[in-house]
Design a protein around this motif. Structure first.
Motif, mmCIF file in Angstrom:
data_model
loop_
_atom_site.group_PDB
_atom_site.id
_atom_site.type_symbol
_atom_site.label_atom_id
_atom_site.label_comp_id
_atom_site.label_asym_id
_atom_site.label_seq_id
_atom_site.Cartn_x
_atom_site.Cartn_y
_atom_site.Cartn_z
ATOM 1 N N LYS A 55 -0.649 1.853 -12.001
ATOM 2 C CA LYS A 55 -0.640 0.880 -13.028
ATOM 3 C C LYS A 55 -1.983 0.794 -13.274
ATOM 4 C CE LYS A 55 0.847 -3.598 -14.289
ATOM 5 N NZ LYS A 55 1.615 -4.792 -14.030
ATOM 6 N N LEU A 56 -3.044 0.902 -12.261
ATOM 7 C CA LEU A 56 -4.445 0.573 -12.710
ATOM 8 C C LEU A 56 -5.257 1.892 -13.346
ATOM 9 C CD1 LEU A 56 -5.773 -1.175 -9.511
ATOM 10 C CD2 LEU A 56 -5.052 -2.117 -11.485
ATOM 11 N N GLY A 57 -4.204 3.071 -13.552
ATOM 12 C CA GLY A 57 -4.655 4.047 -14.419
ATOM 13 C C GLY A 57 -5.215 5.253 -13.536
ATOM 14 N N HIS A 58 -4.932 5.248 -12.375
ATOM 15 C CA HIS A 58 -5.505 6.408 -11.294
ATOM 16 C C HIS A 58 -4.367 6.719 -10.592
ATOM 17 C CE1 HIS A 58 -9.768 5.327 -12.430
ATOM 18 N NE2 HIS A 58 -9.177 4.349 -12.353
ATOM 19 N N LYS A 59 -3.292 7.408 -11.144
ATOM 20 C CA LYS A 59 -2.181 8.145 -10.614
ATOM 21 C C LYS A 59 -2.363 8.667 -9.257
ATOM 22 C CE LYS A 59 2.236 10.496 -11.585
ATOM 23 N NZ LYS A 59 2.897 10.834 -12.458
ATOM 24 N N ASN A 60 -3.441 9.581 -9.254
ATOM 25 C CA ASN A 60 -3.815 10.840 -8.092
ATOM 26 C C ASN A 60 -4.199 9.820 -7.028
ATOM 27 O OD1 ASN A 60 -3.065 12.840 -9.927
ATOM 28 N ND2 ASN A 60 -5.292 13.054 -10.434
ATOM 29 N N TRP A 61 -4.374 8.475 -7.094
ATOM 30 C CA TRP A 61 -4.816 7.808 -5.975
ATOM 31 C C TRP A 61 -3.762 6.990 -5.206
ATOM 32 C CZ3 TRP A 61 -9.784 7.115 -3.644
ATOM 33 C CH2 TRP A 61 -10.737 7.907 -3.993
ATOM 34 N N ARG A 62 -2.578 7.342 -5.633
ATOM 35 C CA ARG A 62 -1.392 6.816 -5.026
ATOM 36 C C ARG A 62 -1.149 7.228 -3.620
ATOM 37 N NH1 ARG A 62 3.558 5.837 -8.039
ATOM 38 N NH2 ARG A 62 4.592 7.455 -6.555
ATOM 39 N N ILE A 63 -1.851 8.377 -3.268
ATOM 40 C CA ILE A 63 -1.720 8.620 -1.697
ATOM 41 C C ILE A 63 -2.483 7.817 -1.150
ATOM 42 C CG2 ILE A 63 -4.113 10.128 -2.086
ATOM 43 C CD1 ILE A 63 -2.669 12.274 -0.281
ATOM 44 N N VAL A 64 -3.565 7.096 -1.219
ATOM 45 C CA VAL A 64 -4.145 6.203 -0.498
ATOM 46 C C VAL A 64 -3.067 4.814 -0.258
ATOM 47 C CG1 VAL A 64 -6.119 4.294 -0.346
ATOM 48 C CG2 VAL A 64 -6.472 6.491 -1.309
ATOM 49 N N GLY A 65 -2.562 4.483 -1.428
ATOM 50 C CA GLY A 65 -1.114 3.431 -1.183
ATOM 51 C C GLY A 65 -0.281 4.120 -0.085
ATOM 52 N N ALA A 66 0.007 5.060 -0.291
ATOM 53 C CA ALA A 66 1.255 5.837 0.512
ATOM 54 C C ALA A 66 0.675 6.164 2.071
ATOM 55 C CB ALA A 66 1.450 7.371 0.058
ATOM 56 N N LEU A 67 -0.528 6.182 2.155
ATOM 57 C CA LEU A 67 -1.231 6.079 3.807
ATOM 58 C C LEU A 67 -1.148 4.809 4.126
ATOM 59 C CD1 LEU A 67 -2.500 7.459 6.105
ATOM 60 C CD2 LEU A 67 -4.645 7.195 4.686
ATOM 61 N N GLY A 68 -1.468 3.750 3.427
ATOM 62 C CA GLY A 68 -1.248 2.517 4.007
ATOM 63 C C GLY A 68 0.190 2.186 4.169
#
Length: 445
Positions: free
Chosen positions: A78-91
């Motif tokens: 949603k913040l415009g950085h789909k590729n960084w979803r992996i950081v959220g997935a790690l959390g």
């Protein structure tokens, strides 16, 4: 997809976030890590880490959560950085991982609460812990604790988590305060204060590489950062309240409760002539139980102490389950109770090895402290400070009444010193994890 819930009040958010932070990390982990790593030496590194690294990191998670109003994975898209979803997935994965063994320890607390009523552990505390910490008893109580967590989360944000933490957090502070006053009256408690509050800088220098990963990991663990909890809780904020003010309040209260727990446990141990310098997840259970057995009102004190530990354990556990529940509810048209029960069951299964053998619990805990948490925090900081950048300052300053200079200072601290500190912590942790005298790559069988 159902309408997203919000906190009923700012106080509800703060108390829920404090409840997430003030858990077993403060009352179980903090005293035994402090005792294991030299008392005040550990305390100094922990407090520096909580303020210097924990505060910037928790603000970064708040920014992501409130700006996106979504779970820890989808917030990045949603913040415009789909590729960084992996950081959220790690959390999300880290919270899942931690809750699996955290629930086992929650089961121990339930057993000790009952054992305090009967005085069952007074005669032989070490043997008692050995009997209840692993095996079928531990497995059953692991299930009971998870059921309590599931029940609270299933009730929702306002009716479940917020109402529960509004009762839990003040109770924790009041009860620990009363126990600290009691510990102060015990003959010999002064030695505990000296151990806890008088640093040995030579010992700190000699054991720096051992102390730092655990002290910084303790700050991450006790503040619930790097595991998606603070992103998730901030996503339920409805309004432009001061994230900066909320972050400082939460870090202060969390550190205060940790120190308060130390002022209960360590003077109590020294007053009873018990050496606190023991290692392992059961150290505080065994030592504190032994101390209660020597006191005239030991049963009553035991009930009060383990009662507050149970409250703290629940307040943190519900935040970890909510991280995963939030992601499912945001993406699928399913009911909250159904999701909470299903995910609680899966987490229970992941925790089975830790319930069967404490070696597995120690392995899960070590990986969380030395790898998963610092990597998760590092990813969050790099994203907010270097990728998201200027919009993060705008989000942080909303409702704060502070000038942009504060936000700019925070951003550059996060970009430089804080990230460097996390990288050093991660490197030291990996060094001891894989190259230490007793590398914890897999638990002993």
């Amino acid at each position: 997809m159902s309408e997203r819930e919000t906190w009923a009040s700012r106080a509800g958010f703060i108390l829920a976030a404090v409840g997430s932070a003030v858990g077993l990390g403060n009352i179980w982990q903090f005293p035994f890590k402090t005792a294991q790593f030299g008392g005040a030496s550990f305390l100094i590194v922990y407090l520096v880490a909580a303020l210097g690294i924990g505060l910037p990191a928790i603000l970064a998670e708040f920014i992501i959560g409130r700006k996106a109003n979504l779970n820890t994975i989808d917030a990045f898209e949603k913040l415009g950085h789909k590729n960084w979803r992996i950081v959220g997935a790690l959390g999300l994965f880290t919270g899942f991982w931690i809750l699996s063994y955290y629930s086992v320890v929650g089961g121990w607390v339930l057993r000790y609460l009952g054992g305090s009523v009967t005085g069952a552990y007074f005669g032989a505390p070490a043997e008692y812990f050995g009997q209840i910490s692993a095996g079928m008893d531990a497995l059953v109580l692991h299930a009971v604790f998870m059921a309590l967590v599931v029940g609270i989360v299933a009730a929702g944000i306002e009716d479940g988590i917020e109402k529960a933490t509004k009762l839990m957090v003040p109770s924790i502070v009041v009860i620990l305060g009363a126990l600290a006053v009691f510990a102060f009256t015990l003959p010999g408690a002064s030695a505990g204060y000296a151990y806890f509050l008088s640093p040995d800088f030579d010992a700190l220098a000699a054991n720096f590489t051992d102390i730092v990963p655990f002290a910084v990991g303790q700050a991450f663990f006790s503040l619930s950062i790097g595991m998606g909890a603070m992103i998730t809780y901030a996503s339920y904020i409805d309004g432009d309240q001061s994230l900066f003010g909320d972050g400082i309040t939460i870090v202060f209260l969390n550190s205060f409760v940790g120190v308060l727990a130390g002022l209960v446990v360590l003077p109590l141990l020294f007053a009873q002539g018990i050496d606190p310098n023991t290692s392992g997840a059961g150290a505080v259970f065994i030592s504190v139980a032994g101390a209660f057995g020597s006191l005239p009102a030991g049963q009553l004190i035991g009930v009060v102490f383990f009662g507050v530990v149970l409250i703290a354990a629940l307040s943190s556990a519900i935040s970890l389950l909510e991280v995963v529940v939030s992601w499912v509810i945001d993406n699928y048209d399913v009911s909250r109770p159904q999701v909470a029960v299903t995910l609680g069951g899966i987490i229970f299964l992941l925790g089975v090895p830790s319930a069967i053998d404490t070696a597995w619990l120690g392995w899960f805990d070590t990986l969380a402290y030395k790898f998963f948490l610092p990597v998760g925090v590092l990813g969050i900081l790099i994203f907010v400070a270097w990728v998201y950048g200027a919009p993060a300052i705008d989000e942080l300053m909303k409702g704060s009444g502070l000038g942009d200079g504060v936000g700019i200072t925070w951003l550059w601290l996060a970009r430089t010193l804080v990230i460097v500190a996390v990288v050093v912590t991660l490197a030291l942790g990996l060094q001891t994890l894989f190259l230490g005298a007793n590398p914890a790559i897999i638990p002993p069988l």
